[in-house]
Design an enzyme around this catalytic site. Structure first.
Site: not given
Ligand code: NDP
Ligand code: 2IT
Length: 453
Positions: A128, A168
């Protein structure tokens, strides 16, 4: 007994070594404590010290991002990429641009991604990234310059076989476009280094819709297992971004009635059903607040967040059959969970990553409500990202229907894997345990087979 002690030791280690990273601790505690039945069954995970190894990222990259705003002033943000685990494939996971982003947030998201990606049944490792950059109120040119500056550092660490970022919170098609353009300029390579790309330049049809659609497919599978379905069900959805919008779209297709959405300023309750075309214009084109929805629609109720207590969220006070938290972490508290239960909610289906607080989750486990954990229910987004990688590798483009059909099958398989694992470990229907055990086992077995590296 030994397993329990080891879990406690590793959690203690996290507390000391990652002090202040509350969300990362929260995610680790949930995963590690649900592994106990597996650790008791097979001692190899402790023998190979997997618990300790899996909570430490393989690599954390932190970098400065300087960019020039429209007034000619140099602004500075921090960029992150946490490459958490590559045991089953190249690093894969989104980028988040939001002022709350810090190392702990990126680590929690990267840690969850390891197990989510394993559950998809595809060859993708967990990662991430993101930045504390706030896209709100920035001009299109400022967004472009920030994305270019961010990629000017990140490009060194990514590649289509190495690490493939995606979107995201705060990172959608526009940002992926600017990031991809800069990667191509710096490397001279046109490659599938990002997913969520534009359809004209290597993107997959149905990737935009995939997380929301997948979340609804997951809920339907879960309800079907208990002889229920989404048809005619009143559904509350939080958020009004990518995941929420396509959750609402698919709910309508399934014959359900989505009656709410929310953003960081307030909540819309629209009893007749959310006006989806209006919502898309406000959020996807105007990038505006839901106040605009309330201003142009007189049959709905708008509840500003400022009118609400800190420990509660208006969206979960609306009576519903199924709740789809699809905004952000820790947005569904103990108070909210109690409200949902007393209003007769039968399923909470997490579209966001870790939207439910630990206290709310403890309460839900003791209640009659079903619960779908995000790492299973929202895995359709990353799974379809892998389908995009697959199309890029074979230089083909599949039709919307082809991708959507594959997504349906993947979500059905994820549900089956999590559910069957819960049955095997004597906790039928506890998909938190089922998903964590199934995801962990695949990654941990792969780590053992690849040796101490
Ligand atoms: P978007 O940026 O498109 O939308 C986020 C939505 O959540 C917006 O409505 C935003 O409101 C609201 N929101 C964000 N942060 C907060 C906050 N701190 N407080 C209140 N509201 C907030 O993001 P996505 O829809 O892509 O992501 C939503 C969730 O789903 C996240 O948890 C993400 O990690 C997860 N997820 C996303 C996937 C994807 O493919 N995009 C895949 C799997 C999970 P506002 O507009 O006012 O900021
Ligand atoms: O949380 C997630 O799974 C995502 N943001 C999507 C990641 C991806 O690589 O598509």
């Amino acid at each position: 007994m030994q397993s329990k002690m080891r879990v406690q030791e590793v959690l203690q280690y996290i507390k000391q070594s990652s002090s202040g990273q509350d969300e990362f601790y929260q995610a680790s505690e949930e995963v590690l404590s649900s592994l106990l039945p597996l650790l008791e069954e097979n001692s190899k995970y402790l023998e190979h010290n997997i618990l300790q190894r899996i909570v430490v990222p393989e690599r954390s990259i932190i970098f400065r991002v300087n960019w020039v705003d429209d007034n000619g002033i140099i602004q500075t943000n921090v960029g992150y990429r946490v490459q958490f685990n590559s045991a089953i494939g190249p690093y894969k996971g989104g980028l988040r641009f939001h002022p709350t982003v810090n190392l702990g947030i990126v680590k929690f998201l990267g840690f969850e991604q390891i197990f989510k990606n394993a559950l998809t049944g595809l060859q993708i490792g967990g990662a991430k990234g993101g930045s504390n950059f706030d896209p709100k109120g920035k001009s299109d040119n400022e967004i472009m310059r920030f994305c270019q500056a961010f990629m000017s550092e990140l490009y060194k660490y990514i590649g289509n076989q190495k690490d493939v970022p995606a979107g995201d919170i705060g990172v959608g098609a526009r940002e992926i476009g600017y990031l991809f353009g800069q990667y191509k300029k710096l490397t001279g390579e046109f490659e599938g280094v990002l997913t969520g790309k534009g359809i004209n330049w290597g993107g997959s049809l149905a990737r935009k819709e995939a997380t929301g659609y997948g979340s609804v497919y997951f809920a339907e599978n879960f309800l079907n297992a208990y002889d229920k379905s989404l048809k005619d069900k009143k559904c509350t959805v939080s958020g009004s971004g990518n995941v929420a919008i396509y959750t609402i779209e698919k709910l309508y297709e399934m014959g359900a009635i989505p009656i709410s959405c929310s953003d960081s300023k307030g909540t819309i309750y629209h009893e007749k059903g959310i006006d989806l075309p209006k919502l898309k214009v406000i959020k996807e084109i105007h990038h505006a607040s839901l106040e605009e929805y309330a201003d142009t629609e007189c049959q709905c109720t708008y509840i500003p967040n400022s009118k609400y207590p800190k420990d509660g969220h208006a969206v979960w006070d609306i009576p519903c059959d199924v709740a789809f938290p699809s905004a952000t972490q820790n947005e569904l508290t103990l108070r909210d969970a109690k409200m949902l239960a007393s209003n007769g909610c039968i399923l909470i289906n997490e579209g966001a990553n870790m939207p439910t607080t630990p206290k709310a989750l403890d309460f839900i486990k003791q209640s009659d409500m079903l619960f779908s954990p995000g790492k299973a229910a929202n895995a359709g987004g990353v799974a379809t990202s892998q389908l995009e990688m697959s199309q890029n590798a074979s230089m083909t483009q599949w039709s919307f229907e082809e991708v959507d059909n594959k997504l349906r099958v993947i979500m059905q398989n994820i549900f089956k894997t999590a559910y069957d694992t819960s049955v095997k470990f004597d906790c039928e229907g506890d998909l938190v345990k089922g998903a964590n055990i199934a995801g962990f086992r695949k990654v941990a077995d792969s780590m053992i087979e690849q040796g101490a590296i």
